[in-house]
Design a protein around this motif. Sequence first.
Motif, short mmCIF file in Angstrom:
data_model
loop_
_atom_site.label_atom_id
_atom_site.label_comp_id
_atom_site.label_asym_id
_atom_site.label_seq_id
_atom_site.Cartn_x
_atom_site.Cartn_y
_atom_site.Cartn_z
N SER A 64 2.04 2.07 1.31
CA SER A 64 2.35 0.56 1.51
C SER A 64 0.98 -0.55 1.12
O SER A 64 1.30 -1.56 1.13
CB SER A 64 2.48 0.37 3.10
OG SER A 64 1.60 1.00 3.98
N ARG A 65 -0.10 0.30 1.38
CA ARG A 65 -1.27 -0.94 1.12
C ARG A 65 -1.48 -1.33 -0.31
O ARG A 65 -1.61 -2.55 -0.42
CB ARG A 65 -2.59 -0.01 1.51
CG ARG A 65 -3.81 -0.81 1.11
CD ARG A 65 -4.30 -1.63 2.38
NE ARG A 65 -5.69 -2.02 2.11
CZ ARG A 65 -6.08 -3.25 2.37
NH1 ARG A 65 -5.15 -4.16 2.62
NH2 ARG A 65 -7.30 -3.71 2.48
N PHE A 66 -0.78 -0.67 -1.22
CA PHE A 66 -1.15 -1.11 -2.60
C PHE A 66 0.37 -1.38 -3.30
O PHE A 66 0.74 -2.14 -4.11
CB PHE A 66 -1.71 -0.04 -3.41
CG PHE A 66 -3.22 0.08 -3.00
CD1 PHE A 66 -3.95 -1.08 -3.41
CD2 PHE A 66 -3.95 1.03 -2.36
CE1 PHE A 66 -5.50 -1.18 -2.74
CE2 PHE A 66 -5.00 1.01 -1.45
CZ PHE A 66 -5.89 -0.10 -2.09
N ASP A 67 1.34 -0.44 -2.87
CA ASP A 67 2.91 -0.38 -2.78
C ASP A 67 3.03 -0.67 -4.39
O ASP A 67 3.41 -1.60 -4.94
CB ASP A 67 3.21 -1.75 -2.21
CG ASP A 67 4.58 -1.55 -1.82
OD1 ASP A 67 5.09 -0.70 -2.35
OD2 ASP A 67 5.21 -2.61 -1.45
N ARG A 70 6.24 -2.56 -6.02
CA ARG A 70 6.26 -4.05 -6.54
C ARG A 70 6.76 -4.20 -7.85
O ARG A 70 6.92 -5.17 -8.47
CB ARG A 70 5.11 -4.81 -5.89
CG ARG A 70 4.96 -4.82 -4.43
CD ARG A 70 3.64 -5.53 -4.16
NE ARG A 70 2.42 -4.79 -4.49
CZ ARG A 70 1.37 -5.16 -5.21
NH1 ARG A 70 1.58 -6.30 -5.79
NH2 ARG A 70 0.35 -4.32 -5.51
N SER A 151 -9.51 3.75 -8.48
CA SER A 151 -9.13 3.38 -7.31
C SER A 151 -7.44 2.86 -7.53
O SER A 151 -7.10 2.66 -8.62
CB SER A 151 -9.60 2.02 -6.68
OG SER A 151 -9.72 0.98 -7.52
N PRO A 152 -6.74 2.82 -6.40
CA PRO A 152 -5.34 2.41 -6.72
C PRO A 152 -5.16 1.15 -7.44
O PRO A 152 -4.33 1.10 -8.15
CB PRO A 152 -4.91 2.28 -5.28
CG PRO A 152 -5.58 3.07 -4.45
CD PRO A 152 -6.96 3.31 -5.17
N ASP A 153 -6.07 0.10 -7.08
CA ASP A 153 -6.03 -1.13 -7.71
C ASP A 153 -6.20 -0.76 -9.47
O ASP A 153 -5.44 -1.65 -10.20
CB ASP A 153 -7.22 -2.21 -7.48
CG ASP A 153 -7.48 -2.01 -5.97
OD1 ASP A 153 -7.94 -0.84 -5.63
OD2 ASP A 153 -7.29 -3.13 -5.25
#
Lengths: 192, 163
Positions: A64-67, A70, A151-153
Amino acid sequence: MPKKVETIVLHDSSTPVLGDIQKGGNIVVTSLDTLLNQARANSLWPLTFGLACCAIEMMSTAASRFDLARFGSEAFRATPRQADVMIIAGRLSKKMAPVLRQIYDQMPEPKWVISMGACASSGGVYNNYAIVQGADQVVPVDVYVPGCPPSPDALIYAVIKLQEKIKKRKFNKIIEINARTLESDKPQEVHA
Amino acid sequence: MSVSLFRDVVKPIATGFGITLKRLSHKKETVFYPEQRREQYPRTRWRHFLTRYESGLERCIGCSLCAGACPARCINVVAAENTDEKRFSPGERYAERYEINMIRCIFCGYCQDACPTGAIVLRKNFELADYKRESFVYTKEMLLESYPGEADAPWVGEYEEVK
């Protein structure tokens, strides 16, 4: 008989323009082109292919933090038959390479590959006998993500880059599926 | 009958959705990444920069200690002599070529630790993904900052930062 080049580099963006057969047909199908590309780019279902620690970041990307949902990529599939993009997350050992290739072959066209992390992309620190020095020796890779682990980003950025690439695809690229059915490429029966 | 219906069906459903209702008022956790950007920690190690002195001279003296410290062997330094006509760094030598294979780099920051002049630093730009393998060999022109202090300047983007 030597294989034709177009069957090896099947759907990489670096594929040169192949022949006259693929040059036509862009006037009639431009809208369909855009529609198909939008649909494909915004419903990229990744294949769960966590090989090492990068997989933890891949799971975190879907959380949910990066999701990742979307971008329409929330449905991580455990079967290659339902997946569009394979995220190679982790170092690829030489024992795993045939398995990776087989799973890649089982994915339906069109398919893409994201090579996540230093190890999957180039071997990273593991420059030794056990690790494949870059997953692109086994499957064609579309987007490379540096990082150890990314990182997820950074992974989301790679997914966005892949979406941009898919949206630029031309419809005539679909004809390249037909290029597979050339005489020389038909699977030949093997007698044991 | 109706009592057991309430106890076995209605009450659990109400309890379950009660939690959902409670969560609705909580703060949303998601960082909307392409529009917003997560605040990076101060010592985050991502993209490399070769820094300059205030005078504009390069800090790198081409000693290859970063290449020696690198566990992934991804740095290539070729040094050359400074002359009074063509001076790049204050010392005797400068890095004629400085290349980092970003796809093999594991961003451990050992090069930053090993550097005697503080030339190579790792900063917060994580948007490094690309399509081609060749484009990941970052040359000196790409790594060297264009003006002194570019590496420490806040990372420019059209994003807002969130905690």
